[in-house]
Motif scaffolding. Structure first.
Motif: not given
Length: 492
Positions: A62-65, A103-119
């Protein structure tokens, strides 16, 4: 936080074998995790550029994308700025669009995979915040560069986009890789360290790691820092499962995603964002300076309300926000259509109709930005199972961009054919159909982990029963844990 050692990992796994994520939710609201916050902001900032492509993120991470997206957009911006003819300008736009799609695809995937369910809703909505921030900056730069000679103004306007892509591309290298991608590569130790930093507790991190391992097909007993993972196909099996032989749950997910992306763009937001000067001109604003300032006001309102939405997504949920947002869009679009029709058929200047039109344009972008805008991205990134997420999100972004392009390119022809008021009545009708679709088919996902999400889907119009069962199960488990705690206290 430092990662746990193998012994601590085994102990933690044993302690949480029979627990659910709800057991680790703090009594009080958890403090915002600044590590996850910073990573989500930086990843989402790259979508000031905009969106496509999923297989690449599974190959290189995800990061290098994200780095690749910024590099491609940088090249596209320079090609547009230094274009010597129309063909080269369009080629630069094409290259920039590819980078923006990544950019838009990978930002959504990366952020969702890193984020706690609570936020997760709060953090994932930063993508839409950045897009709206970029639109606002575009409006402001248009106004600023309009003072330059024509042969320079448009070049500066297009070329200035290369500057943030350099800083973002370099800054992303300081971010960690997505924990889910690390697990897919068998790098469990690194994934655990990232989860320890980004989630609210080490116990929740271990539970999440176990869920990801199960989704990837790694035995729960595997506790080494690096393990061998069965080689996956190059995406053919994923596309087959998505499009050819989807399960009822995946089919439901696809219908929801395609529907939300289609209705987001077909309800007229691109027409308002791209052609607001022409709309204001139709409404009676003739000064070029006033039209540009009114357009800046559109961008400002859009950005303010998207910021408000980021704080509401995890508090009141996706569905209530989405339904109220689309309801407001229907009403404001109908009012825009009504006022423009009155102005079109009047031989004198009607101040009330002009005022109503301008007010309703601002109301429309406000309603869009507080719900429909951010929720399309948040929902898309969180409901696909891990094995299908990158390709699923890339397909959703493709639907979004194609619908956006068609709406933008046909708006002028549409309002010449059926009048500008008729065009907005059509958008109001499409938004109304969207409201019915969302009410009928789209489940609430607030507070669910990415790994729990698949259980919500499978019955297109009967999903409420499954949601009630899941809620009942969670309540029973919480009650059992409370009783167990009381029994333990009595024994003491």
């Amino acid at each position: 936080m430092a990662g746990l050692g193998v012994e601590n990992t085994v102990v933690s796994a044993q302690l949480i074998d029979n627990k659910t994520l709800a057991d680790f939710e703090p009594a009080n609201k958890p403090k915002r995790n600044m590590f996850a916050f910073a990573c989500a902001v930086l990843a989402s900032l790259t979508t000031i550029l905009l969106g496509y492509a999923g297989r690449t993120s599974d190959w290189i991470g995800r990061r290098y994308t994200i780095v690749l997206a910024n590099a491609i957009f940088f090249v596209g911006a320079l090609l547009m700025a230094f274009a010597t003819n129309y063909a080269l300008l369009m080629f630069g736009r094409f290259i920039g669009g590819i980078g923006a799609g990544f950019a838009i695809m990978i930002a959504l995937v990366y952020t969702a995979e890193l984020s706690p369910a609570s936020s997760r809703g709060f953090l994932t909505s930063f993508t839409e915040v950045s897009i709206n921030g970029g639109i606002l900056l575009g409006y402001v730069s248009n106004y600023a560069f309009s003072k330059l000679p024509m042969n320079l103004g448009w070049r500066f306007m297009l070329g200035v986009g290369a500057i943030p892509s350099v800083f973002l591309g370099v800054g992303v290298l300081a971010m960690p890789e997505s924990p889910r991608w690390l697990v897919m590569q068998g790098r469990l130790g690194e994934a655990k360290r990232v989860l320890d930093k980004s989630l609210d507790s080490k116990e929740e991190a271990q539970l999440r790691l176990n869920d990801i391992k199960e989704a990837v097909g790694i035995p729960a007993s595997s506790t080494d820092d690096v393990v061998q993972v069965q080689k996956q196909s190059h995406g053919e099996g994923v596309w087959r499962e998505l499009l050819v032989y989807p399960t009822p749950a995946i089919r439901h997910v696809l219908i929801c995603i395609i529907g939300i992306q289609f209705f987001q763009q077909s309800s007229g937001i691109e027409a308002v964002v791209l052609y607001s000067p022409r709309i204001f001109e139709k409404a009676g604003i003739t000064s070029s300076n006033d039209k540009l300032l009114a357009t800046v006001a559109v961008g400002f309102v859009k950005t303010i309300f998207i910021l408000v939405a980021t704080f509401l997504l995890d508090r009141i949920g996706r569905r209530p926000l989405l339904l109220s947002s689309v309801g407001g869009m229907v009403a404001s679009l109908a009012a825009i259509a009504f006022s423009l029709t009155i102005i079109d058929h009047s031989e004198e200047k009607l101040v009330w109709a002009i005022g109503l039109c301008i007010t309703m344009v601002l109301a429309f972008v406000a309603f869009f930005s507080i719900g429909m805008g951010p929720i399309a991205g948040v929902y898309t990134s969180e409901i696909f199972p891990l094995r299908l997420r990158a390709q699923g999100v890339s397909m959703a972004v493709a639907v979004n961009r194609v619908t956006s392009g068609v709406t933008a390119m046909t708006f002028i022809s549409l309002y010449n054919a059926i009048t500008i008021g008729g065009a907005f009545f059509l958008f109001a009708g499409i938004a109304a159909m969207g409201w019915v679709f969302f009410y009928t088919c789209v489940p609430e996902t607030r507070g669910k982990t990415l790994e729990e999400m698949e259980g919500l889907f499978g019955k297109l119009v009967g999903w409420r029963e499954e949601a009630k069962k899941m809620k009942s199960t969670v309540m029973e488990e919480e009650s059992r844990q409370v009783q167990l705690g009381n029994t333990t206290s009595d024994c003491r």
